[in-house]
Design an enzyme around this catalytic site. Sequence first.
Site, mmCIF file in Angstrom:
data_model
loop_
_atom_site.group_PDB
_atom_site.id
_atom_site.type_symbol
_atom_site.label_atom_id
_atom_site.label_comp_id
_atom_site.label_asym_id
_atom_site.label_seq_id
_atom_site.Cartn_x
_atom_site.Cartn_y
_atom_site.Cartn_z
ATOM 1 N N CYS A 412 0.809 -1.218 0.000
ATOM 2 C CA CYS A 412 0.000 0.000 0.000
ATOM 3 C C CYS A 412 0.844 1.270 0.000
ATOM 4 C CB CYS A 412 -0.969 -0.004 1.179
ATOM 5 S SG CYS A 412 -0.164 -0.141 2.795
ATOM 6 N N HIS A 456 -2.711 0.511 6.908
ATOM 7 C CA HIS A 456 -2.938 0.709 5.480
ATOM 8 C C HIS A 456 -2.703 2.179 5.134
ATOM 9 C CE1 HIS A 456 -4.358 -0.487 1.599
ATOM 10 N NE2 HIS A 456 -5.389 0.351 1.613
ATOM 11 N N ASP A 472 -8.082 4.170 -3.650
ATOM 12 C CA ASP A 472 -7.171 3.183 -3.036
ATOM 13 C C ASP A 472 -6.522 2.356 -4.153
ATOM 14 O OD1 ASP A 472 -5.775 1.412 -1.565
ATOM 15 O OD2 ASP A 472 -7.455 0.723 -0.330
#
Length: 666
Positions: A412, A456, A472
């Site tokens: 991420c 995250h 995302d």
Amino acid sequence: MSAVQIPRVALIWMLLAVAGSLVLHSHHLPVWMWVVVAVIFGWRWLVYQGRFSYPGKIAKAVLVAGATVAVVLSFDKQFSLESASAFLVAACILKLLEMKTLRDGHIVVFLSYFLLAVGFLFDQSIVAGLAGISGVWLITTALIALHQNRRRQFGWQSARLSGGILLTSLPFMLVIYLIFPRLGPLWSVGLQSSSAKTGLSERMSPGDIANLSQSDELAFRVSFANDQVPPRRELYWRALILDNYDGRSWQPGAEVGVQWAPRSWQPPESAEGVLEYEIIQEATDQKWLFALRGVAAVESGTGMTFDDRLIHRRDVHQRIRYRAKSWPTVTLDENGLSKLERWRYTQLPKNGNERTRQWAQQLRAVLPDDEQFVQNIWQQFRQQEYYYTLKPPVLADNDIDAFLFDSRRGFCAHYSGALTFAARAAGIPARVVAGYQGGEWNAEEKYLSVRQYDAHAWVEVWLQGKGWVRVDPTAAVSPERIELGLEQAVQEEGTFLDDQFFSAHKLKSIDWLNQLRLQMDSINYYWQSWVLSYDNQRQKQLFQNWLGVQSYEKILYGFGLAFSAFFLLGAMLVWWNQRPKYRSVELKAWHQLQQKAAALGIETQIGETPSHYLQRLAKAFPKSADSLRSLDVMMMQALYAEPERYNTQQQKVIARAMNRLRRQLR
């Protein structure tokens, strides 16, 4: 008292008591200190068996100096909670070594009590609570054993008495816990620990998130009001806005304004989809709290920042419980950004990652629409050969270039950082948001557990007419990470909690172990909810629900009166049980005669018969000798008379004779 030697049998309990007080310090003490503890325990045991002698003055001085220097060096000369408690532990075990007298024993006992209490500064779990109860039992047993008969052999009498005392005090302890004004436990005081907290950092580089992904420590737990639980893909817990990139890592920029509760913005009553939830958050040593998008501060001491985050007035050094409200569908800054904000969210270093800059500008030339530009990059992540991995190659300078065009492997932090950089290179306001995503839902107990491996990072871009929109890029590369969690996302790679060999979270496939883990988690949740989080607010709520009283002063007055009545009743009961036993009139007169004679120098001797005593009185007081002999005869007659002939009248006659004699004695 200082010269009284401690009973030999007490030493065993003393060793157990000190060992019990050290259990809660097992995580933070350096290894060498445990070696010292073992050596001193062994030394003290050999002294107990007569095979070794107590240390001399020189040896004691060397031990104290050595322990002090070792503690100072072990903690890098820093004064912290860990170094202070280590010094206290060293003092306690060294005192145990030289313990000889009852006074020394008392010092070790009270040091053990204090050490046990200090241990709760490091751990307040239910396991720690059980260890604390065991420790109190052992230390109290040692205290009782110190006062045992010296000739008694080792046994369980002290332990049983200690257990009885603790059980007897249990109801009183519970009542005090429930009604005593909540001043905050010792472990809620902001004590600075030198140990690094596992959790997010204000300076995010890809390696930070990778480290968190290898930790199963709890970050926080959430319970939602009215069972309004959003789907997992919507559980983005915001903590940090990272809008400043220095060429290697992302970090927060300038501070933004805060609206503190109760003056914080609140969703309108007509708003749909508003979520209310309560979070029990572990310590972070930072001010940030965790909340969903569109947050409103409702708890005293919390505030809503203008970039849509929840923060606390003070650093969170210990576990904290707070309520929050979120409106996830709210549009943020839909009216536009100021020049300063637009400049802030489009800033990049002047140099570095040139290939990404050129690629973004070329893409921008064909996609002038901001949303299309961002969607195109998202689609490239999804369609091209990009991989989600917790073990990406190490990237040197121009790390974003190397990631986007060479390695194409990352997680991420890589994807969110690359997308934010590219958007800014195209002139689109963008920022990295760090926090947690997802969590494990406990369907039976209705709460969500979010752990460090749920850490995250994602992106927010500002779009005209839509405000800040979440994007995302990790979801494009690895939808499993968002929909199912990290374990499923790296299942083929096998890197989930790779550094933790004994983590129960790696054994979820074994049903009974997983059920056991969930049960233990539920117990800890209730422990935290009802014991550790029992604060002023919950205490007032309890009084209101149970007694229907809202005024705290009235409650305290009521309990003050109840306590006074309780102690008065107890005092009367104790007096009644210990009141002087009934004595007959002649026995009362006899005792008064003895007291008068004692005042004149004639004490009653141990084992002396009344007849012999009266004879001695007759010699000491010749003027009353005849009366004393007559009394002796009367008492002998009464003593050997038939029971039915020794009546109340005769008792009074003897009592009057005693009283006359008492008055005659001079």
